[in-house]
Design an enzyme around this catalytic site. Structure first.
Site, short mmCIF file in Angstrom:
data_model
loop_
_atom_site.label_atom_id
_atom_site.label_comp_id
_atom_site.label_asym_id
_atom_site.label_seq_id
_atom_site.Cartn_x
_atom_site.Cartn_y
_atom_site.Cartn_z
N HIS A 37 0.86 -1.20 0.00
CA HIS A 37 0.00 0.00 0.00
C HIS A 37 0.89 1.23 0.00
O HIS A 37 1.77 1.36 0.85
CB HIS A 37 -0.89 0.02 1.24
N TYR A 97 -9.07 5.60 7.94
CA TYR A 97 -9.18 5.93 9.36
C TYR A 97 -10.15 7.10 9.46
O TYR A 97 -9.88 8.16 8.90
CB TYR A 97 -7.83 6.36 9.93
N PRO A 154 -3.72 0.56 18.90
CA PRO A 154 -3.54 0.06 17.53
C PRO A 154 -3.65 1.12 16.43
O PRO A 154 -3.38 0.83 15.27
CB PRO A 154 -4.68 -0.96 17.39
N LYS A 194 1.41 -0.04 15.06
CA LYS A 194 2.82 -0.18 15.43
C LYS A 194 3.15 -1.41 16.29
O LYS A 194 4.32 -1.74 16.45
CB LYS A 194 3.29 1.08 16.20
N TYR A 246 4.34 6.41 9.90
CA TYR A 246 3.43 5.30 9.59
C TYR A 246 4.18 4.17 8.88
O TYR A 246 3.97 2.99 9.17
CB TYR A 246 2.25 5.81 8.75
C1 PHB Z 1 -5.95 -4.22 11.05
O1 PHB Z 1 -6.07 -4.45 9.84
O2 PHB Z 1 -6.29 -5.05 11.91
C2 PHB Z 1 -5.41 -2.90 11.47
C3 PHB Z 1 -4.89 -2.06 10.51
C4 PHB Z 1 -4.40 -0.82 10.88
C5 PHB Z 1 -4.43 -0.43 12.21
C6 PHB Z 1 -4.94 -1.28 13.18
C7 PHB Z 1 -5.44 -2.52 12.80
O3 PHB Z 1 -3.97 0.80 12.54
#
Ligand code: PHB
Ligand code: APR
Length: 389
Positions: A72, A200, A292, A296, A384
């Site tokens: 990505h 997000y 989460p 990280k 990130y």
């Molecule tokens: C996930 O795909 O479980 C996931 C992806 C990004 C995040 C947290 C969880 O920041």
């Protein structure tokens, strides 16, 4: 029994450390409380930094990830109806790989089997002894008997609830903790992902995240109060709430289906310093937890393993202990940077019960800066996609 490095815990940290050490000719024994099937049934995050991908590849477990993982080069942050794309490739020249932690763990188990590395599952009452003395060793119960494993070093890779961290005398430990006043309700479903890239969402009803594992497996989360129980959320209620928090034109493309996993996780930041005591070295969740939001957790576990494996390999092959001496300081420097990033994205994207109109303006300004300022975009993208080791 005797080995060079005893590893407590067969999560990603313990397995990757064992794999890197074995490939360098160093003997390990891995002790795990749960069964392998249980470890492989845990659903965890799925975004790998480039450094994580590189280290897994060097460990000989990059094959399936290269074939099935999805690179990505950007992600979206949304604010009510506004979509802000952060182009990682343009902002800092890096990418991430979407490949589930469960798959990483499976690949590591297979590679460890191929090397014939000894793993003992179902151990109980693990106790670490003589950590600052001449005969470090581990005792544990297995198959109704007590065993003793003698070793030169012990790697505490046993997660947040393990025994290793608490084997460091309390007077020598310093703990930092921040508990957030909400959790994430996560759903896994065999449906096509909402979008090609992660979204997000900051919405007045609360945070939401649209993520994925593969073209027919989606992972979604919504912020919920800590008092909510999984049983309170039917699939229908979950999908309706997720849809309400994502910009309407994107949300209309949401494909829903039955959940195949549903769970609530609290959000917490935690660091325990130092990460070494005598023969014991902590790695991963045993020493630190991040919320989460910045993806990280697994990546930090891998960077710890990078520093520790390097230190142990230099010690065994060149009789050079500088890497081991510097491990805690070096690992913690990177951990605190990831702590700050995870905290700042969490603060920018969630609804906090105590937030007022002023705090919401602060979120708005930060998101506007990310939408318009290449410097802000670069800083986000660097963090990130992963700071250098
Ligand atoms: C996930 O795909 O479980 C996931 C992806 C990004 C995040 C947290 C969880 O920041
Ligand atoms: N004895 C033996 N094994 C133990 C003990 C114990 N007393 N306590 C815990 N364990 C095992 C757990 O069963 C688990 O399999 O240690 C393992 C720790 O694994 P993780 O919790 O996955 O931690 P880590 O390997 O550091 O991985 C960090 O995984 O937990 C996620 O979000 C986290 O993504 C991050 C990454």
């Amino acid at each position: 029994m005797r080995t060079q490095v005893a590893i407590i815990g067969a999560g990603p940290s313990g397995l990757l450390l064992s794999q890197l050490l074995n490939r360098a000719g160093i003997e390990t024994v891995v002790l795990e409380r749960q069964s392998r099937a249980y470890v492989l049934s845990r659903i965890r995050a799925g975004v790998l930094e480039q450094g994580t991908v590189d280290l897994l590849t060097r460990a000989g477990v990059g094959g399936r990830m290269a074939r099935e993982g999805q690179p990505h080069s950007g992600c979206y942050l949304t604010h009510d109806q506004q979509m802000i794309r952060i182009d990682f490739a343009e902002a800092c020249g890096a990418k991430v790989m979407v490949y589930g932690q469960t798959e990483v763990t499976r690949d590591l188990y297979e590679a460890q089997d191929a090397l014939g590395s000894p793993h003992i599952h179902g151990v109980e009452n693990v106790v670490l002894h003589d950590l600052d003395g001449p005969m470090p060793h581990v005792t544990y119960d297995h198959d109704g008997q007590n065993h003793r494993l003698e070793c030169e070093f012990i790697a505490g890779c046993d997660g947040f609830h393990g025994v290793s961290r608490n084997s460091i005398p309390e007077t020598l430990r310093r703990e930092y903790e921040k508990v957030y006043p909400f959790g994430w309700l996560g759903v896994l479903s065999e449906t096509p992902p909402l979008h090609e890239e992660l979204i997000y969402a900051n919405h007045p009803r609360g945070f939401a995240l649209a993520s994925m594992r593969n073209p027919m497996l989606s992972r979604y989360y919504i912020q919920v109060p800590l008092t909510d129980k999984v049983e309170d959320w039917s699939d229908e209620a979950f999908w309706a709430e997720l849809k309400a928090r994502i910009p309407a034109d994107v949300a209309q493309g949401l494909v829903t289906g039955p959940s195949i996993e549903k769970s609530i996780a609290p959000l917490r930041s935690f660091v325990s310093e130092p990460m070494r005591y005598g023969a014991l070295f902590l790695c991963g969740d045993a020493a630190h937890i991040v919320p989460p939001t910045g993806a990280k957790g697994l990546n930090l576990a891998v960077s710890d393993v990078h520093y520790l494996s390097k230190g142990l390999i230099a010690y065994y092959t060149e009789n050079d202990s500088a890497g081991l001496e510097g491990y805690s300081t070096q690992a913690l420097a990177r951990i605190w940077q990831a702590m700050r990033f995870s905290w700042s994205v969490t603060t920018m994207m969630h609804r906090f019960p105590e937030h007022d109109a002023y705090d919401r303006q602060m979120q708005r300004v930060e998101l506007t800066q990310l939408a318009t300022n290449p410097v802000a975009q670069r800083l986000f993208a660097q963090n990130y996609t992963g700071l250098p080791y």
